[in-house]
Motif scaffolding. Structure first.
Motif, PDB file in Angstrom:
ATOM      1  N   LEU A   1       0.764   4.474  -6.909  1.00 32.47           N
ATOM      2  CA  LEU A   1      -0.131   4.596  -5.753  1.00 32.47           C
ATOM      3  C   LEU A   1      -0.733   5.991  -5.647  1.00 32.47           C
ATOM      4  O   LEU A   1      -0.025   6.998  -5.686  1.00 32.47           O
ATOM      5  CB  LEU A   1       0.635   4.254  -4.473  1.00 32.47           C
ATOM      6  N   GLY A   2      -2.035   6.017  -5.535  1.00 34.47           N
ATOM      7  CA  GLY A   2      -2.752   7.288  -5.449  1.00 34.47           C
ATOM      8  C   GLY A   2      -3.073   7.904  -6.787  1.00 34.47           C
ATOM      9  O   GLY A   2      -3.851   8.862  -6.869  1.00 34.47           O
ATOM     10  N   GLY A   3      -2.478   7.366  -7.860  1.00 33.48           N
ATOM     11  CA  GLY A   3      -2.741   7.883  -9.203  1.00 33.48           C
ATOM     12  C   GLY A   3      -3.971   7.246  -9.818  1.00 33.48           C
ATOM     13  O   GLY A   3      -4.472   6.225  -9.343  1.00 33.48           O
ATOM     14  N   THR A   4      -4.468   7.840 -10.891  1.00 35.89           N
ATOM     15  CA  THR A   4      -5.629   7.321 -11.608  1.00 35.89           C
ATOM     16  C   THR A   4      -5.155   6.620 -12.871  1.00 35.89           C
ATOM     17  O   THR A   4      -4.576   7.249 -13.753  1.00 35.89           O
ATOM     18  CB  THR A   4      -6.610   8.451 -11.972  1.00 35.89           C
ATOM     19  N   LEU A   5      -5.397   5.329 -12.925  1.00 33.65           N
ATOM     20  CA  LEU A   5      -4.953   4.527 -14.062  1.00 33.65           C
ATOM     21  C   LEU A   5      -6.089   4.403 -15.074  1.00 33.65           C
ATOM     22  O   LEU A   5      -7.191   3.974 -14.745  1.00 33.65           O
ATOM     23  CB  LEU A   5      -4.522   3.132 -13.590  1.00 33.65           C
ATOM     24  N   VAL A   6      -5.802   4.790 -16.311  1.00 36.27           N
ATOM     25  CA  VAL A   6      -6.783   4.704 -17.394  1.00 36.27           C
ATOM     26  C   VAL A   6      -6.383   3.580 -18.334  1.00 36.27           C
ATOM     27  O   VAL A   6      -5.275   3.582 -18.883  1.00 36.27           O
ATOM     28  CB  VAL A   6      -6.866   6.032 -18.171  1.00 36.27           C
TER      29      VAL A   6
ATOM     30  N   SER B   1       0.805  -1.221   0.000  1.00 38.52           N
ATOM     31  CA  SER B   1       0.000   0.000   0.000  1.00 38.52           C
ATOM     32  C   SER B   1       0.835   1.267   0.000  1.00 38.52           C
ATOM     33  O   SER B   1       0.302   2.365  -0.168  1.00 38.52           O
ATOM     34  CB  SER B   1      -0.926   0.011   1.226  1.00 38.52           C
ATOM     35  N   THR B   2       2.151   1.137   0.213  1.00 39.10           N
ATOM     36  CA  THR B   2       3.041   2.299   0.239  1.00 39.10           C
ATOM     37  C   THR B   2       4.310   1.993  -0.553  1.00 39.10           C
ATOM     38  O   THR B   2       4.674   0.822  -0.728  1.00 39.10           O
ATOM     39  CB  THR B   2       3.444   2.670   1.680  1.00 39.10           C
ATOM     40  N   PRO B   3       5.016   3.035  -1.019  1.00 34.62           N
ATOM     41  CA  PRO B   3       6.289   2.809  -1.722  1.00 34.62           C
ATOM     42  C   PRO B   3       7.307   2.084  -0.846  1.00 34.62           C
ATOM     43  O   PRO B   3       8.081   1.255  -1.340  1.00 34.62           O
ATOM     44  CB  PRO B   3       6.751   4.225  -2.069  1.00 34.62           C
ATOM     45  N   GLY B   4       7.305   2.390   0.448  1.00 35.84           N
ATOM     46  CA  GLY B   4       8.229   1.737   1.358  1.00 35.84           C
ATOM     47  C   GLY B   4       7.971   0.240   1.447  1.00 35.84           C
ATOM     48  O   GLY B   4       8.912  -0.567   1.490  1.00 35.84           O
TER      49      GLY B   4
ATOM     50  N   ALA C   1      -0.276  -2.518 -10.856  1.00 31.04           N
ATOM     51  CA  ALA C   1      -1.375  -1.780 -10.223  1.00 31.04           C
ATOM     52  C   ALA C   1      -2.540  -2.734  -9.977  1.00 31.04           C
ATOM     53  O   ALA C   1      -2.879  -3.543 -10.835  1.00 31.04           O
ATOM     54  CB  ALA C   1      -1.818  -0.635 -11.121  1.00 31.04           C
ATOM     55  N   GLN C   2      -3.158  -2.639  -8.803  1.00 27.43           N
ATOM     56  CA  GLN C   2      -4.275  -3.506  -8.445  1.00 27.43           C
ATOM     57  C   GLN C   2      -5.592  -2.743  -8.552  1.00 27.43           C
ATOM     58  O   GLN C   2      -5.975  -1.991  -7.655  1.00 27.43           O
ATOM     59  CB  GLN C   2      -4.085  -4.067  -7.043  1.00 27.43           C
TER      60      GLN C   2
ATOM     61  N   VAL D   1      -5.467   3.859  -7.990  1.00 29.56           N
ATOM     62  CA  VAL D   1      -4.654   2.726  -7.551  1.00 29.56           C
ATOM     63  C   VAL D   1      -4.358   2.868  -6.058  1.00 29.56           C
ATOM     64  O   VAL D   1      -3.667   3.804  -5.639  1.00 29.56           O
ATOM     65  CB  VAL D   1      -3.332   2.659  -8.343  1.00 29.56           C
ATOM     66  N   ASN D   2      -4.887   1.940  -5.275  1.00 25.88           N
ATOM     67  CA  ASN D   2      -4.662   1.968  -3.826  1.00 25.88           C
ATOM     68  C   ASN D   2      -3.666   0.911  -3.363  1.00 25.88           C
ATOM     69  O   ASN D   2      -3.151   0.994  -2.255  1.00 25.88           O
ATOM     70  CB  ASN D   2      -5.987   1.760  -3.094  1.00 25.88           C
ATOM     71  N   LYS D   3      -3.416  -0.091  -4.217  1.00 28.25           N
ATOM     72  CA  LYS D   3      -2.444  -1.132  -3.898  1.00 28.25           C
ATOM     73  C   LYS D   3      -1.677  -1.524  -5.152  1.00 28.25           C
ATOM     74  O   LYS D   3      -2.189  -1.396  -6.276  1.00 28.25           O
ATOM     75  CB  LYS D   3      -3.134  -2.397  -3.337  1.00 28.25           C
TER      76      LYS D   3
END
Length: 404
Positions: free
Chosen positions: A88-93, A26-29, A51-52, A104-106
């Motif tokens: 993460l946090g971006g909108t995937l089209v 859920s995070t880059p780390g 991306a999930q 994308v949350n995960k």
């Protein structure tokens, strides 16, 4: 109910289906740490970051405002972290999400399956679903796996094979061998494919799937057969038998109005039209939607309030329909069998008074149990509601509303 790739793979492993291993983050780390774990455990030289979201075409999709693809390869921990940061946090089209895309949350950080070995690697396609025309489950498969399976089906349909299985029985051994043979596999790869397909069909049946798609179905360089990607849909009606699967539901991936409707046990499906409709009974709902289409409008939703609808349920349905800015009119078509017309009328009145000034026309057709009492309630309410007795009358009112 749709599942994410990482969830579907965990379920497949319960049925001994080999999969590309990975860790959901859920995070880059977390993604950076996942790469280190995968590198240590599997010796992967690189990791795939996926991306999930509940949509296909991720490999060709892009994050809005960035050049980042929905599936990308990271050669080290830093690259994997950077890719996850972009996703993460971006909108995937993608081709399946439409222009709105999905947030994308995960991400799934997965192992490298393109490692060196004695034989060439190969990607296949395989899916299982119900063939409603035959009343049997069908396994569809092809030697041409990968991102462009839709083009294969359209341009070279002869490359798509099908194997039907009666839902009341298991996949027969000869059928699994036939699938492996048609995929051109021999030796150890053939044996592994037979085991894979058998286990996959057991998973499809055991989990009450509506659809199970593996694309690509992958043959590694040492002849293992594994699921690199997985798209799974589980029949909602079976979730009482699978409470653990029910907990995997991701509400963030679903239409908010459909989620809200579910809280009131309303059967609601959002459509793209301009006439909202509220009906009791699926058959009457379908007939009403046809009538809307024939009258020059287009259904904005499917909404079945059911046979035991209360005034509160009707009000909830009314509010949900009004959330759609495309709706130019609302048609309420109720045939009173179990549900009472006066109860529906009271729900309409309560919703109208609670919401306030409603600008769009509301057409109400009540028939059956307590229809006259319901009509009287509406007539005496002072609301701007148009009533109809016959379905043809309701259709004429809908036609006027959408042309206004």
């Amino acid at each position: 109910m749709n599942l994410h790739e990482y969830q579907a793979k965990e379920l497949l492993k319960r049925y001994s289906v080999p999969v590309q291993e990975g860790i959901a983050c859920s995070t880059p780390g977390e993604a950076e740490e996942a790469y280190r774990q995968i590198h240590t455990q599997y010796g992967s030289k690189f990791a795939v970051v996926k991306a999930q979201i509940h949509a296909g075409g991720r490999g060709k999709g892009k994050i809005v405002g960035k050049e980042q693809r929905g599936v990308a390869v990271g050669k080290n921990a830093t690259e994997v972290k950077d890719i996850a940061q972009n996703l993460l946090g971006g909108t995937l089209v993608t081709i399946q999400t439409g222009e709105a895309g999905k947030v994308v949350n995960k991400v799934l950080v997965a192992q490298d399956v393109y490692y060196d070995g004695p034989n060439p690697v190969k990607e296949f396609y395989l899916s299982i679903l119900l063939d409603r025309a035959k009343g049997q489950n069908v396994i569809m498969y092809s030697t041409e796996g990968g991102m462009d399976i839709e083009e294969v089906a359209h341009n070279t349909p002869e490359k798509i094979f099908k194997e039907w299985v009666h839902p009341g029985g298991p996949l027969q051994p000869f059928q699994a061998r036939k699938i492996a043979f048609n995929l051109g596999l021999s030796g150890e790869a053939n044996k592994n494919c037979v085991k894979f397909v058998t286990s996959l069909y057991n998973a499809y049946s055991g989990l009450d799937c509506g659809m199970l798609e593996i694309n690509p179905l992958f043959k590694t360089s040492d002849d293992k057969i594994i699921a690199v990607d997985c798209k799974m849909n589980v029949d909602d009606s079976s979730l009482t038998r699978h409470p653990d699967v029910a907990t995997m539901r991701d509400l963030a991936e679903e239409d908010p109005t459909e989620v809200e409707a579910g809280k009131f046990n309303l059967n609601f499906v959002k459509l793209d039209g301009n006439v909202g409709c509220m009906v009791n009974g699926a058959g009457l709902a379908m007939a009403t939607m046809d009538m809307i289409q024939l009258s020059g409008g287009s259904p904005a939703n499917f909404l079945d309030v059911g046979g035991s609808a209360s005034a509160k349920t009707v009000e909830a349905g009314f509010r949900i329909i009004l959330q759609d800015p495309k709706v130019k009119a609302i048609l309420i078509n109720i045939f009173g069998g179990i549900v009472r017309g006066d109860r529906v009328a009271q729900g309409i009145i309560d919703a109208y008074n609670s919401i306030g000034d409603i600008k769009i026309p509301i057409i109400v057709r009540l028939q059956g149990t307590n229809a006259e009492e319901g009509k009287q309630l509406l007539d005496e309410s002072g609301l701007k509601v148009q009533s109809a007795i016959k379905l043809s009358e309701a259709a004429d009112l809908v036609a006027k509303a959408v042309k206004a």
